[in-house]
Design a protein around this motif. Structure first.
Motif, PDB file in Angstrom:
ATOM      1  N   ASP B  76       0.827  -1.212   0.000  1.00 41.95           N
ATOM      2  CA  ASP B  76       0.000   0.000   0.000  1.00 41.95           C
ATOM      3  C   ASP B  76       0.860   1.260   0.000  1.00 41.95           C
ATOM      4  O   ASP B  76       0.446   2.304  -0.521  1.00 41.95           O
ATOM      5  N   LEU B  77       2.040   1.166   0.625  1.00 41.98           N
ATOM      6  CA  LEU B  77       2.957   2.320   0.586  1.00 41.98           C
ATOM      7  C   LEU B  77       3.519   2.497  -0.820  1.00 41.98           C
ATOM      8  O   LEU B  77       3.638   3.622  -1.323  1.00 41.98           O
ATOM      9  N   ALA B  78       3.855   1.359  -1.473  1.00 35.43           N
ATOM     10  CA  ALA B  78       4.373   1.423  -2.850  1.00 35.43           C
ATOM     11  C   ALA B  78       3.365   2.116  -3.764  1.00 35.43           C
ATOM     12  O   ALA B  78       3.728   2.916  -4.626  1.00 35.43           O
ATOM     13  N   ALA B  82       5.308   6.031  -1.563  1.00 30.71           N
ATOM     14  CA  ALA B  82       5.909   6.366  -0.262  1.00 30.71           C
ATOM     15  C   ALA B  82       7.095   5.465   0.069  1.00 30.71           C
ATOM     16  O   ALA B  82       7.220   4.359  -0.459  1.00 30.71           O
ATOM     17  N   THR B  83       7.943   5.949   0.966  1.00 34.65           N
ATOM     18  CA  THR B  83       9.085   5.182   1.469  1.00 34.65           C
ATOM     19  C   THR B  83       8.720   4.606   2.836  1.00 34.65           C
ATOM     20  O   THR B  83       8.345   5.360   3.736  1.00 34.65           O
ATOM     21  N   PRO B  84       8.833   3.279   3.011  1.00 39.76           N
ATOM     22  CA  PRO B  84       8.459   2.673   4.296  1.00 39.76           C
ATOM     23  C   PRO B  84       9.317   3.196   5.440  1.00 39.76           C
ATOM     24  O   PRO B  84      10.518   3.439   5.247  1.00 39.76           O
ATOM     25  N   SER B  85       8.735   3.385   6.591  1.00 43.64           N
ATOM     26  CA  SER B  85       9.524   3.786   7.760  1.00 43.64           C
ATOM     27  C   SER B  85       9.250   2.897   8.966  1.00 43.64           C
ATOM     28  O   SER B  85      10.150   2.275   9.493  1.00 43.64           O
ATOM     29  N   TRP B  86       7.992   2.790   9.409  1.00 49.61           N
ATOM     30  CA  TRP B  86       7.706   2.072  10.655  1.00 49.61           C
ATOM     31  C   TRP B  86       6.466   1.183  10.489  1.00 49.61           C
ATOM     32  O   TRP B  86       5.572   1.490   9.715  1.00 49.61           O
ATOM     33  N   PHE B  87       6.410   0.107  11.286  1.00 48.45           N
ATOM     34  CA  PHE B  87       5.157  -0.661  11.332  1.00 48.45           C
ATOM     35  C   PHE B  87       4.846  -1.109  12.747  1.00 48.45           C
ATOM     36  O   PHE B  87       5.715  -1.170  13.606  1.00 48.45           O
ATOM     37  N   ALA B 112      11.143  -7.132   6.813  1.00 53.03           N
ATOM     38  CA  ALA B 112      11.450  -5.813   7.380  1.00 53.03           C
ATOM     39  C   ALA B 112      12.783  -5.309   6.836  1.00 53.03           C
ATOM     40  O   ALA B 112      12.911  -4.142   6.448  1.00 53.03           O
ATOM     41  N   SER B 113      13.766  -6.204   6.793  1.00 54.44           N
ATOM     42  CA  SER B 113      15.082  -5.777   6.316  1.00 54.44           C
ATOM     43  C   SER B 113      15.020  -5.487   4.817  1.00 54.44           C
ATOM     44  O   SER B 113      15.629  -4.543   4.319  1.00 54.44           O
ATOM     45  N   GLN B 114      14.255  -6.275   4.079  1.00 49.51           N
ATOM     46  CA  GLN B 114      14.150  -6.068   2.635  1.00 49.51           C
ATOM     47  C   GLN B 114      13.481  -4.727   2.300  1.00 49.51           C
ATOM     48  O   GLN B 114      13.867  -4.053   1.349  1.00 49.51           O
ATOM     49  N   PHE B 115      12.475  -4.359   3.073  1.00 49.39           N
ATOM     50  CA  PHE B 115      11.707  -3.145   2.754  1.00 49.39           C
ATOM     51  C   PHE B 115      12.176  -1.935   3.568  1.00 49.39           C
ATOM     52  O   PHE B 115      11.656  -0.839   3.387  1.00 49.39           O
ATOM     53  N   GLY B 116      13.117  -2.152   4.493  1.00 49.56           N
ATOM     54  CA  GLY B 116      13.643  -1.041   5.294  1.00 49.56           C
ATOM     55  C   GLY B 116      12.592  -0.434   6.209  1.00 49.56           C
ATOM     56  O   GLY B 116      12.448   0.777   6.311  1.00 49.56           O
ATOM     57  N   ILE B 117      11.873  -1.319   6.902  1.00 49.74           N
ATOM     58  CA  ILE B 117      10.795  -0.827   7.772  1.00 49.74           C
ATOM     59  C   ILE B 117      10.997  -1.394   9.168  1.00 49.74           C
ATOM     60  O   ILE B 117      11.378  -2.552   9.335  1.00 49.74           O
ATOM     61  N   ARG B 118      10.776  -0.563  10.167  1.00 49.14           N
ATOM     62  CA  ARG B 118      11.126  -0.870  11.555  1.00 49.14           C
ATOM     63  C   ARG B 118       9.888  -1.105  12.418  1.00 49.14           C
ATOM     64  O   ARG B 118       8.940  -0.327  12.346  1.00 49.14           O
ATOM     65  N   LEU B 119       9.942  -2.158  13.246  1.00 45.94           N
ATOM     66  CA  LEU B 119       8.834  -2.438  14.173  1.00 45.94           C
ATOM     67  C   LEU B 119       8.909  -1.476  15.355  1.00 45.94           C
ATOM     68  O   LEU B 119       9.943  -1.382  16.019  1.00 45.94           O
ATOM     69  N   VAL B 135       1.245  -0.091   8.521  1.00 36.89           N
ATOM     70  CA  VAL B 135       2.514   0.427   8.027  1.00 36.89           C
ATOM     71  C   VAL B 135       2.450   1.950   7.973  1.00 36.89           C
ATOM     72  O   VAL B 135       1.393   2.529   7.729  1.00 36.89           O
ATOM     73  N   GLN B 136       3.605   2.559   8.223  1.00 41.73           N
ATOM     74  CA  GLN B 136       3.755   4.001   8.106  1.00 41.73           C
ATOM     75  C   GLN B 136       4.904   4.283   7.144  1.00 41.73           C
ATOM     76  O   GLN B 136       5.942   3.591   7.206  1.00 41.73           O
TER      77      GLN B 136
END
Lengths: 328, 328
Positions: B76-78, B82-87, B112-119, B135-136
């Motif tokens: 949904d961010l794609a 948008a650039t993924p940041s947090w989830f 998470a590592s593939q998309f660069g998004i942090r829990l 996702v944010q």
């Protein structure tokens, strides 16, 4: 369009999407909502899940379920001193029952309007009744109250009264009827404390503005949540403990008329679901809390110590029987 | 501390909480996470729920479930550019099975590592297996791609190939074993398309930067999702339709080796779960898409018309049999 996409449209109504004072640039209806956050503000976010027959009786009135689901989520914003702005709803339902949905949305709308929070997106799926709500709020960077800021010597306060919601579970589980409540006003009060918790938003903001910087909301029970403050603070500083005076715990008349002092104390210590605030305050700030104490809004219950563990005013470890209801 | 609170701690590991380039001011461990968003950026948020045996087979490998849950949310961010940041993760589990949890967390960490998004937070509860992820991400205010920006005459493109994930369901439902995949590489490919969808993050950002301002990710099937673009755009402008050339739909060799052309076309039109992008582009921008077309990353499939409805290149309404799998 599937039945469950239609349900999603059901929540696209002004009583949910136009409440509160903070609009979204894009709300419901796109892949993402788009939000603008002023630079000096921080976005506070928290997600909570309520599962039928774990966190509420599946047979409870849908309006009450909707209200309570949003209220308990918003309570996390109160604990940070944040102002609610937006929420998202992930609703999983076994079937598309229009009456249930209308009542659920009614309760949700009531809560949304009360807390000034706007629905900006969601997802509706088929499956066992489960409600996940993520709330978003704003707080200025220097005013956020964290769990990790407790210091030795801080006074410990709680808002409102404790143990009420846990006592209500005797009535709502396993018999989710209003019959008992209708017969007895104190039961009605306890019942309301369970289904209509009041997130302490105004108090949270007031405390944060006064400089209070350590708080949590009581969802798991006073001992557990005070324990969260102690362990979070110990991660960034020395080990901490707490001494609390069990005779000082704020207990409502309704709870006292419902049970004896020993059980009331036990419920106040371990019963979750009250969604009151527990916060710690350094000595130089306590003078400013007098008006809140005199108004009966908050109660001093003890202080933070250097000895790990939670003890009573005689120094004995506080040990209580489990309240009998497992809150996950 | 309850078993399910312990599970929550399970996710508090660096492979989830320290990935990506954008830290949180406060992450896991307080009542709320606290996020700082640069003023010129917008926060894009989306929540998705996956229910066992509705959105994935409950018996599927936990690692695959974890990976897929985050991938479909990030998609949904794609779609916004948008650039993924947090989830955040709201996980409901019937029991605390350590092996399952370890595998689930492994898949989640990989994604998470593939998309660069942090829990940055979550909630773990007991109940029927359900996964809600919010996702944010961040997108500059003038670059967000919305569903509502389609105009008459725009060309319609899709990324990748369509129908693969829907075809895989023949293998993963009702028989969630790798046996079939191991015997046949084209089945292995389809299987991977279902369990390891690739959110088109780089493409989304590239398109947004080029000035493309209308996109959606294909989760419900091309016809349904193109329909979402048409109805969202019609809400802010005149009625719209689309003409698509069925012979131009991008179909993988794996899918063609698995079924005949008619079913492949039907799956491409109605099969969800591919998580490719569908986007519309005004004539003055299409020249800039040539490199992407030549690289086979995107395919022109039709254009936006002033006549409501979706028709083929002969002007006949596009009607297809349901793919047999109901995606809610």
């Amino acid at each position: 369009m599937s039945e469950f996409q239609l349900i999603a449209n059901y929540f696209n109504q002004p009583s949910l999407t136009s409440v509160g004072e903070i609009p979204a640039e894009i709300g419901i209806g796109d892949d993402c909502a788009l939000l603008s956050i002023p630079e000096q503000q921080r976005l506070a976010v928290s997600i909570d899940t309520l599962v039928a027959d774990v966190h509420f009786p599946a047979e409870a009135a849908a309006e009450q379920i909707g209200y309570r689901a949003l209220a308990v989520s918003v309570s996390d914003l109160a604990a940070m001193g944040a102002t609610p702005s937006w929420f998202t709803l992930a609703l999983t339902l076994p079937e598309a029952n229009e009456y249930w949905l209308a009542e659920f949305a009614k309760g949700l709308s009531l809560a949304a309007s009360q807390f000034g929070i706007r629905l900006i997106g969601g997802d509706t799926t088929k499956g066992p009744l489960t409600i996940s709500i993520q709330v978003q709020g704003m707080v200025s960077a220097r005013h956020a109250m964290l769990r990790s800021n407790a210091k030795v010597g801080d006074h410990i306060y709680v808002s409102g009264t404790l143990g009420d919601a846990a006592a209500a579970l005797d009535y709502v589980i396993p018999q989710p009827t209003l019959a008992a409540a209708n017969e007895n006003s104190s039961v009605a009060y306890l019942y309301q404390r369970y289904f209509q918790p009041e997130p302490r938003l105004a108090l949270g903001k007031q405390l944060a503005a006064l400089g209070v910087n350590c708080a949590i909301d009581i969802s798991d029970g006073l001992l557990a949540d005070l324990g969260h403050i102690l362990s979070a603070s110990a991660k960034v500083g020395p080990c901490l403990g707490a001494q609390i005076d069990l005779t000082d715990l704020p207990i409502s008349k309704a709870l006292m008329s419902h049970t004896d002092k020993a059980r009331a104390t036990s419920l106040a210590l371990t019963g979750g679901d009250d969604y009151e605030l527990c916060f710690t305050v350094p000595a130089d700030l306590i003078q400013q809390l007098s008006p809140l104490i005199e108004a009966g809004e908050i109660t001093l219950i003890g202080h933070i110590t250097a000895q790990p563990g939670i003890v009573d005013n005689l120094g004995q470890p506080v040990m209580v029987a489990c309240s009998g209801y497992q809150h996950f």
